[in-house]
Design a protein around this motif. Sequence first.
Motif, short mmCIF file in Angstrom:
data_model
loop_
_atom_site.label_atom_id
_atom_site.label_comp_id
_atom_site.label_asym_id
_atom_site.label_seq_id
_atom_site.Cartn_x
_atom_site.Cartn_y
_atom_site.Cartn_z
N VAL A 240 64.45 29.80 -26.09
CA VAL A 240 64.96 28.70 -26.72
C VAL A 240 65.03 27.65 -25.68
N GLU A 241 64.88 26.33 -26.27
CA GLU A 241 65.16 25.00 -25.46
C GLU A 241 66.30 24.99 -24.37
N ASP A 242 67.39 25.13 -25.00
CA ASP A 242 68.67 24.90 -24.06
C ASP A 242 69.59 25.78 -24.62
N ASP B 246 71.00 26.05 -28.08
CA ASP B 246 70.45 26.82 -29.25
C ASP B 246 70.56 28.43 -28.75
N ALA C 36 73.81 28.90 -30.62
CA ALA C 36 73.43 29.07 -31.90
C ALA C 36 72.98 30.27 -32.58
N MET C 37 72.00 30.88 -31.80
CA MET C 37 71.57 32.25 -32.09
C MET C 37 72.32 33.13 -32.07
N TYR D 264 67.49 36.54 -23.91
CA TYR D 264 67.01 35.05 -24.02
C TYR D 264 66.16 34.83 -22.81
N ASN E 252 62.65 24.17 -31.23
CA ASN E 252 62.94 23.07 -32.45
C ASN E 252 61.76 22.81 -32.96
#
Lengths: 199, 199
Positions: free
Chosen positions: B87-89, B92, B95-96, B106, B146
């Motif tokens: 993930v980018e940050d 995220d 959110a996952m 991750y 994203n």
Amino acid sequence: MIRNSTSDIEDLIALMAKLPGLGPRSARRAVLHLIRKRALLLTPLADVMTEVAATARECLNCGNIGTREICPLCTDPERANGELCVVEDVADLWAMERALVFKGRYHVLGGTLSALDAVGPEDLRIPRLVDRVATEGVSEVILALNATIDGQTTAHYIADQLQGQVRLTSLAQGVPIGGELDYLDDGTISAALRARKEI
Amino acid sequence: MIRNSTSDIEDLIALMAKLPGLGPRSARRAVLHLIRKRALLLTPLADVMTEVAATARECLNCGNIGTREICPLCTDPERANGELCVVEDVADLWAMERALVFKGRYHVLGGTLSALDAVGPEDLRIPRLVDRVATEGVSEVILALNATIDGQTTAHYIADQLQGQVRLTSLAQGVPIGGELDYLDDGTISAALRARKEI
């Protein structure tokens, strides 16, 4: 909410989400921002919150929020010009101060009379206001209450209490500076028309 | 800004106004709310901010934010199922996790490649990702970046680096649950149509 994350960060998110204007999503975003800007933002904010939590208090005279028993606005001799501006809460006092135009003192009611919420005169700072008018050499009381039903009810009640003792005024109603007629409610337009001025 | 008020409260407003989602007006409102709810909100928030400022850190392995050198997601043996979600940050990752569906580990890149902002692979956690794939028994890398140009550029770059070493997947694109076609952009509609399924 965030499984397997640390509970301090979860707690911080939960508390931030209780602030007006922030919800769960924006609280998470704010907390990540705070952690990324630890030295610039998180640590200073924690320190100043601790300080404010320890020192903030209501002025015993006017209800303004500050760090002393009597706030600087009440002790400044230059503000004893006989004008007393009555506002609903501290946010309104701050808004008046930003306008840089009022040079007198304030009285913060701490709300409005409300039959629905069972708020009576003794729940607000109204008895103290009557005292101040009698003892502080007040010549004019400016009722700067919100133009809501509760605000106007409160203004009428206060005007009844002070009638004959002092000059009573209220803020002018009309078109806001920069306001477009098309976006104004009918009440404002009719108030502005009734109070129209020669140019 | 607030003349004659106390500078701690002014400082608190100025710092709160730097949070994403708050401006000067909403920061003032939030500060008044904090002072009114001192015991319930201001003091606990100050305490937990001090705690987080002292303890929050990035996981050395995956980049998640927690309070330990290696975060609980990286040390949980049940999550060593060979799936690694990139993930980018941290937002995220959160959110996952809220979706409660991914059971693997991750890897937080800390941003995306960007020619404009001069962000290269060495500025992100990409070398560490390549290491982890080689050493952690990873069987599948899910690129959950994203659907922006920078996100997709980064996904392509990572796919190039890992090609042949591991199964590479990305999140499905299509109509969001509850989404109305009328409000969706053309790109999403055409992606959803191309990926249409038998019912």
